[in-house]
Design a protein around this motif. Structure first.
Motif, PDB file in Angstrom:
ATOM      1  N   LEU A  17       0.831  -1.195   0.000  1.00 63.34           N
ATOM      2  CA  LEU A  17       0.000   0.000   0.000  1.00 63.34           C
ATOM      3  C   LEU A  17       0.872   1.252   0.000  1.00 63.34           C
ATOM      4  N   ALA A  18       1.952   1.237   0.768  1.00 68.13           N
ATOM      5  CA  ALA A  18       2.859   2.394   0.791  1.00 68.13           C
ATOM      6  C   ALA A  18       3.431   2.643  -0.601  1.00 68.13           C
ATOM      7  N   GLU A  19       3.817   1.565  -1.287  1.00 71.07           N
ATOM      8  CA  GLU A  19       4.358   1.714  -2.637  1.00 71.07           C
ATOM      9  C   GLU A  19       3.315   2.288  -3.588  1.00 71.07           C
ATOM     10  N   LYS A  20       2.057   1.846  -3.444  1.00 76.99           N
ATOM     11  CA  LYS A  20       1.003   2.371  -4.309  1.00 76.99           C
ATOM     12  C   LYS A  20       0.772   3.851  -4.036  1.00 76.99           C
ATOM     13  N   LEU A  21       0.765   4.263  -2.780  1.00 77.21           N
ATOM     14  CA  LEU A  21       0.575   5.673  -2.452  1.00 77.21           C
ATOM     15  C   LEU A  21       1.686   6.530  -3.066  1.00 77.21           C
ATOM     16  N   ALA A  74      -9.464   1.285  -4.553  1.00 77.36           N
ATOM     17  CA  ALA A  74      -8.107   1.016  -5.036  1.00 77.36           C
ATOM     18  C   ALA A  74      -7.105   0.950  -3.899  1.00 77.36           C
ATOM     19  N   LEU A  75      -7.465   1.488  -2.737  1.00 81.12           N
ATOM     20  CA  LEU A  75      -6.556   1.486  -1.594  1.00 81.12           C
ATOM     21  C   LEU A  75      -6.899   0.386  -0.595  1.00 81.12           C
ATOM     22  N   ILE A  76      -7.734  -0.572  -1.031  1.00 84.63           N
ATOM     23  CA  ILE A  76      -8.052  -1.728  -0.198  1.00 84.63           C
ATOM     24  C   ILE A  76      -6.786  -2.547   0.018  1.00 84.63           C
ATOM     25  N   SER A  77      -6.584  -2.995   1.239  1.00 83.07           N
ATOM     26  CA  SER A  77      -5.445  -3.869   1.533  1.00 83.07           C
ATOM     27  C   SER A  77      -5.844  -5.315   1.264  1.00 83.07           C
ATOM     28  N   PHE A  78      -5.074  -5.976   0.415  1.00 78.39           N
ATOM     29  CA  PHE A  78      -5.350  -7.374   0.093  1.00 78.39           C
ATOM     30  C   PHE A  78      -4.182  -8.228   0.546  1.00 78.39           C
ATOM     31  N   ASP A  79      -4.490  -9.374   1.173  1.00 75.63           N
ATOM     32  CA  ASP A  79      -3.461 -10.242   1.706  1.00 75.63           C
ATOM     33  C   ASP A  79      -2.987 -11.223   0.643  1.00 75.63           C
ATOM     34  N   ASP A  80      -1.882 -10.866  -0.032  1.00 75.76           N
ATOM     35  CA  ASP A  80      -1.332 -11.754  -1.050  1.00 75.76           C
ATOM     36  C   ASP A  80      -0.762 -13.035  -0.453  1.00 75.76           C
ATOM     37  N   ALA A  81      -0.674 -13.105   0.874  1.00 78.51           N
ATOM     38  CA  ALA A  81      -0.157 -14.306   1.515  1.00 78.51           C
ATOM     39  C   ALA A  81      -1.213 -15.406   1.579  1.00 78.51           C
ATOM     40  N   ALA A  82      -2.454 -15.098   1.182  1.00 76.46           N
ATOM     41  CA  ALA A  82      -3.505 -16.109   1.173  1.00 76.46           C
ATOM     42  C   ALA A  82      -3.077 -17.283   0.304  1.00 76.46           C
TER      43      ALA A  82
END
Length: 344
Positions: A17-21, A74-82
């Protein structure tokens, strides 16, 4: 405000998210001060968000999105570790709540929308993806921005599983949804497996009071208790984990993220409806098995159909050795296929 542990790996959601911001701010040619002024928050707060020191407060997400000219979704946090099981079950939840059907042919499997909003959205998505695929190096940034800006119009009446009981604009909607869905799933699973509350509580090493509070939607289990419940029931570790996808607009932004993690690509041509297709991975085999199971259950009484499907979903394991072996034997697991397509 949620603080980040500096020892966490950099692929976690805080960093993404930080990278996207940072990327969006650079794209809009704004300084941190200008973003802060437009969003009505402190410049130091924006800086902390961009350094992944903190996750944005819910009330800041909408203001940040407006300042960066993207959708809040677009700023939703998604857990890619799923893992693959959880990704598959997320797609089952989305299908149930928003209207999708599973299917497959000799070459791939797919999930196909049955309602206009998602059909139109995935058709638009497929065009943007096709444009990016022609020259990924040149158009990847435009494609990511297209997803960040995506917004469509829908009727709440088309989504009775989501509305009117839950309003995604209410702060407590997510927690209410998760608590209610978990409670219903736990009670349903206990009934199907024939346990009384006292029996399940003992098997999971929980107090009867705690188990009852779970089934009443008054509290959610922590990871250790969730694992104990799944082990006591003999089901996969993620089947009781429920997800909140919000409005159809929020849900399609989740689909953008899930598609990237599960290696699904949008497609629409003259001969097909808009859909998300697989690329020879274990999720493809899960789609195939689910489609066959749904076909097998056709014509059975509703309660029997529900119970058999629930039991099947609770015990199907994408990571099981036998499942992987079956997928390979069926020609549905091929690492080479994924190389033909850019990441969605």
């Amino acid at each position: 405000m949620e603080m980040r542990n500096p020892l966490l790996p950099k692929e976690r959601k805080e960093y993404r998210l930080a990278e996207k911001l940072r990327r969006l701010r650079a794209l809009r040619r704004l300084t941190q001060k200008e973003v802060a002024q437009a969003a009505g928050i402190d410049e130091s707060t924006v800086r902390n968000y961009e350094l992944a020191r903190r996750m944005p407060k819910p009330e800041h997400v909408r203001d940040l999105a407006a300042a960066l000219e993207v959708m809040p979704e677009a700023l939703i946090s998604f857990d890619d570790a799923a893992d693959q099981n959880e990704l598959f079950l997320m797609l089952v939840e989305i299908a149930d709540a928003y209207g999708f059907e599973f299917g497959y042919n000799d070459d791939f499997a797919y999930i196909e929308p049955t309602r206009a909003f998602f059909a139109e959205g995935i058709e638009r998505w497929s065009r943007a993806y096709a444009e990016m695929s022609r020259n990924e190096e040149a158009f990847r940034e435009d494609y990511e921005l297209w997803k960040d800006e995506f917004h469509g119009h829908f009727s709440k009446q088309d989504y009775p599983a989501v509305y009117p009981d839950y309003d995604p604009m209410r702060p407590d909607s997510k927690q209410r949804w998760l608590s209610d869905r978990f409670a219903a799933a736990l009670k349903d699973m206990r009934r199907i497996y024939g346990f009384k509350q006292e029996e399940l509580a003992e098997r999971a090493d929980l107090s009867l009071f705690t188990l009852r509070s779970y089934e009443q939607g008054k509290r959610m289990p922590r990871a250790k208790q969730m694992e104990a419940l799944c082990e006591a029931l003999g089901i996969t570790s993620t089947v009781l984990t429920k997800h909140y996808f919000g409005s159809p607009n929020q849900a399609i932004h989740y689909l953008f993220a899930i598609a990237g993690a599960a290696n699904l690509t949008p497609e629409k041509d003259e001969e097909t409806s808009p859909r998300l297709r697989t690329q020879g991975n274990i999720v493809e085999w899960a789609f195939v098995c689910l489609t066959d199971k749904l076909e097998e259950l056709k014509g059975k009484p509703a309660t029997e159909r529900h119970d058999e499907l629930t039991h099947w979903l609770a015990t199907f394991d994408c990571t099981d050795d036998d499942t992987m072996r079956d997928a390979r034997a069926a020609g549905r697991l091929s690492s080479s296929n994924a190389k033909l397509f850019p990441k969605a």
